[in-house]
Each structure stands twice: as structure tokens, then as C-alpha cells.
Design a protein around this motif. Structure first.
Motif, PDB file in Angstrom:
ATOM      1  N   UNK A   1       0.907  -1.434   0.009  1.00 22.07           N
ATOM      2  CA  UNK A   1      -0.058   0.121   0.086  1.00 22.07           C
ATOM      3  C   UNK A   1       0.697   1.265   0.108  1.00 22.07           C
ATOM      4  N   UNK A   2       0.379   2.266  -0.632  1.00 21.82           N
ATOM      5  CA  UNK A   2       0.903   3.604  -0.629  1.00 21.82           C
ATOM      6  C   UNK A   2       0.223   4.639   0.176  1.00 21.82           C
ATOM      7  N   UNK A   3       0.600   4.665   1.391  1.00 22.95           N
ATOM      8  CA  UNK A   3      -0.337   5.556   2.285  1.00 22.95           C
ATOM      9  C   UNK A   3      -0.087   6.774   1.994  1.00 22.95           C
ATOM     10  N   UNK A   4       1.002   7.237   1.410  1.00 23.89           N
ATOM     11  CA  UNK A   4       1.143   8.798   1.347  1.00 23.89           C
ATOM     12  C   UNK A   4       0.402   9.171   0.431  1.00 23.89           C
ATOM     13  N   UNK A   5       0.072   8.366  -0.839  1.00 23.95           N
ATOM     14  CA  UNK A   5      -0.761   8.670  -1.976  1.00 23.95           C
ATOM     15  C   UNK A   5      -2.181   9.032  -1.535  1.00 23.95           C
ATOM     16  N   UNK A   6      -2.749   7.915  -0.803  1.00 21.37           N
ATOM     17  CA  UNK A   6      -3.809   7.721  -0.399  1.00 21.37           C
ATOM     18  C   UNK A   6      -4.116   8.508   1.292  1.00 21.37           C
ATOM     19  N   UNK A   7      -3.395   9.496   1.525  1.00 20.79           N
ATOM     20  CA  UNK A   7      -3.562   9.996   2.904  1.00 20.79           C
ATOM     21  C   UNK A   7      -4.711  10.560   3.064  1.00 20.79           C
ATOM     22  N   UNK A   8      -5.389  11.082   2.085  1.00 19.20           N
ATOM     23  CA  UNK A   8      -6.628  12.029   2.171  1.00 19.20           C
ATOM     24  C   UNK A   8      -7.807  11.054   2.706  1.00 19.20           C
ATOM     25  N   UNK A   9      -7.851   9.709   2.587  1.00 18.90           N
ATOM     26  CA  UNK A   9      -8.729   8.875   2.835  1.00 18.90           C
ATOM     27  C   UNK A   9      -8.618   8.522   4.260  1.00 18.90           C
ATOM     28  N   UNK A  10      -7.481   8.854   5.046  1.00 16.67           N
ATOM     29  CA  UNK A  10      -7.061   8.395   6.268  1.00 16.67           C
ATOM     30  C   UNK A  10      -6.987   9.627   7.277  1.00 16.67           C
ATOM     31  N   UNK A  11      -7.387   9.851   8.323  1.00 18.37           N
ATOM     32  CA  UNK A  11      -7.499  11.023   9.222  1.00 18.37           C
ATOM     33  C   UNK A  11      -6.027  10.933   9.827  1.00 18.37           C
ATOM     34  N   UNK A  12      -4.853  11.223   9.140  1.00 21.31           N
ATOM     35  CA  UNK A  12      -3.648  11.084   9.712  1.00 21.31           C
ATOM     36  C   UNK A  12      -3.377  11.755  10.949  1.00 21.31           C
ATOM     37  N   UNK A  13      -4.104  12.987  11.291  1.00 25.28           N
ATOM     38  CA  UNK A  13      -3.799  13.868  12.232  1.00 25.28           C
ATOM     39  C   UNK A  13      -3.990  12.807  13.273  1.00 25.28           C
ATOM     40  N   UNK A 102       3.741  10.212   9.595  1.00 22.25           N
ATOM     41  CA  UNK A 102       2.824   9.165   8.937  1.00 22.25           C
ATOM     42  C   UNK A 102       3.415   7.834   8.924  1.00 22.25           C
ATOM     43  N   UNK A 103       4.772   7.892   8.601  1.00 22.43           N
ATOM     44  CA  UNK A 103       5.679   6.851   8.455  1.00 22.43           C
ATOM     45  C   UNK A 103       5.830   6.008   9.865  1.00 22.43           C
ATOM     46  N   UNK A 104       5.856   6.685  10.875  1.00 24.51           N
ATOM     47  CA  UNK A 104       5.856   6.098  12.113  1.00 24.51           C
ATOM     48  C   UNK A 104       4.532   5.357  12.725  1.00 24.51           C
ATOM     49  N   UNK A 105       3.566   5.775  12.000  1.00 28.96           N
ATOM     50  CA  UNK A 105       2.102   5.129  12.395  1.00 28.96           C
ATOM     51  C   UNK A 105       2.190   3.813  12.270  1.00 28.96           C
ATOM     52  N   UNK A 106       1.175   2.995  12.973  1.00 26.56           N
ATOM     53  CA  UNK A 106       1.080   1.614  13.096  1.00 26.56           C
ATOM     54  C   UNK A 106       0.722   0.811  11.717  1.00 26.56           C
ATOM     55  N   UNK A 107       0.231   1.430  10.654  1.00 26.32           N
ATOM     56  CA  UNK A 107      -0.081   1.062   9.497  1.00 26.32           C
ATOM     57  C   UNK A 107       1.478   0.649   8.687  1.00 26.32           C
ATOM     58  N   UNK A 108       2.283   1.437   8.862  1.00 31.55           N
ATOM     59  CA  UNK A 108       3.291   1.267   8.467  1.00 31.55           C
ATOM     60  C   UNK A 108       4.451   0.164   9.129  1.00 31.55           C
TER      61      UNK A 108
END
Length: 206
Positions: A1-13, A102-108
Motif C-alpha cells: 500500500x502507498x499510504x502517502x498517495x492515499x493520505x486523504x482517505x485516512x485521518x492521519x492527524x 505518518x511513517x511512524x504510524x502503526x499501518x507502516x
């Protein structure tokens, strides 16, 4: 998954708030050296404000570094250029710090490393348990496999390091028996503040 490209679909804050607070501590090194702690005895609101303070600190540190790089390259011949450089460095710092957190979040972390670890353990009826932070974790006591989150600001790059170690328990019916079996991994993301794509470096397993 590329979470950076799909960041708008996740409330990263929200994810950043939750996962950084859960970690309990964040190390910053490279151009600056700092340790940010999020103690359990603080209220949720207090810990969230500590995270916001941490983010502002990181953005300021990155902005200063980028501004210095622009100055060294002679991209500020006048007051107008200096203003443009400062504004550009500010925008760069906001984006790159966000990517770093974001790269430190659990998804990664969990996709795919923990998933592979758990699958391997299940073959032998083992249950991995994250040992989390150990002791006071001051800078002098940090070893290669000390569990931690770390952000390393070096020039135009930010490296985010995660070290996680798990102790395994043998599952026998409803009992979980402690073993001396440990697994772990180190994972590093490299983020180009000047706009290059993030790079994930090869993981190291314990």
C-alpha cells in the motif's frame, strides 16, 4: 500500500496523535537532539498538546535546515529571495514532517513486518508480545536493539527509525507460558524534504 498517495482517505492527524502518544517517547537526532515524552499520568488533552508542540518543534528544525541549504546554494540574492526561501522552507517543513510522522504510524509498522512475524509464530503456537519501552531510555543507555521511535534530521533528508522487539509466549490451551524467545525488526524510512519520493530501506530482523 502507498499510504502517502492515499493520505486523504485516512485521518492521519488522529492517527499521529494516537500512535505517537502510545509510543510514550520520541527521539529526535541529527541536526538537533531532543527527546519528547508523553507520560501516561498526563491527561489525553495534555498529551495531545505535547504532540502538537513536538510537531511545531520538528517543523521549525526542518525549516531552519532547509533555509540554511538554500542560503549555502546562493538562492537568496535579495530581500525578496529571502522571503521566498523562507516561505518555501516553511511549506517544505510542514509536508516533510507530516510524511515523517505518518511513517511512524502503526499501518507502516504492521504492514507487513508484524504480520509476517505473527504468521511465523502461529506455526509454533507462539504469541508475540511487544515489550515496549524499557527503563528510562536516556540517550546514553540506547543500544542497537532498544525499542524506540526516532526521527533523524540530516540535511535535506529525514530518516524515521522504528525498533520493535517482541517476547514470545507459548500458547497451551488457555495458558500463555513465558519463553526466552525474542523476535524483532528495525525499519527505516528515508524522506526527501525537497520533493523526492519516500524510500523504505531494507528491514533488519532479530
Amino acid at each position: 500500500k502507498d499510504y502517502f498517495d492515499n493520505s486523504e482517505s485516512i485521518s492521519w492527524e488522529d492517527r499521529i496523535m494516537t500512535d505517537i502518544i502510545r509510543a510514550g517517547k520520541l527521539f529526535v537526532c541529527g541536526e538537533v537532539d531532543e527527546i519528547f515524552e508523553f507520560p501516561s499520568f498526563k491527561s489525553t488533552i495534555e498529551k495531545q498538546e505535547l504532540v502538537r508542540t513536538t510537531i511545531r518543534y520538528l517543523e521549525s528544525a526542518v525549516q531552519e535546515t532547509i533555509t540554511s541549504l538554500l542560503t549555502m546554494n546562493g538562492v537568496n540574492n535579495g530581500d525578496k529571495d529571502k522571503k521566498l526561501n523562507k516561505d518555501a522552507a516553511r511549506e517544505i517543513s510542514i509536508k516533510s514532517v507530516r510524511q515523517s510522522l505518518i511513517s511512524l504510524c502503526q499501518e507502516f509498522v504492521n504492514d507487513p513486518y508484524f504480520k509476517y512475524l505473527k504468521q511465523s509464530c502461529e506455526k509454533y503456537n507462539l504469541q508475540p508480545t511487544d515489550i515496549g519501552l524499557i527503563g528510562n531510555q536516556d540517550v546514553k543507555s540506547i543500544k542497537s536493539w532498544t525499542p524506540r521511535l526516532c526521527i533523524n534530521i540530516t540535511g535535506a533528508r529525514i530518516y524515521t527509525h522504528i525498533v520493535r522487539v517482541f517476547q514470545c509466549y507459548h500458547v497451551a490451551g488457555i495458558e500463555a507460558i513465558e519463553t526466552q524467545i525474542y523476535f524483532g525488526f528495525k525499519r527505516t524510512y528515508s524522506i526527501d524534504c525537497l520533493g523526492g519520493p519516500p524510500i523504505i530501506l531494507p528491514p533488519i530482523f532479530l
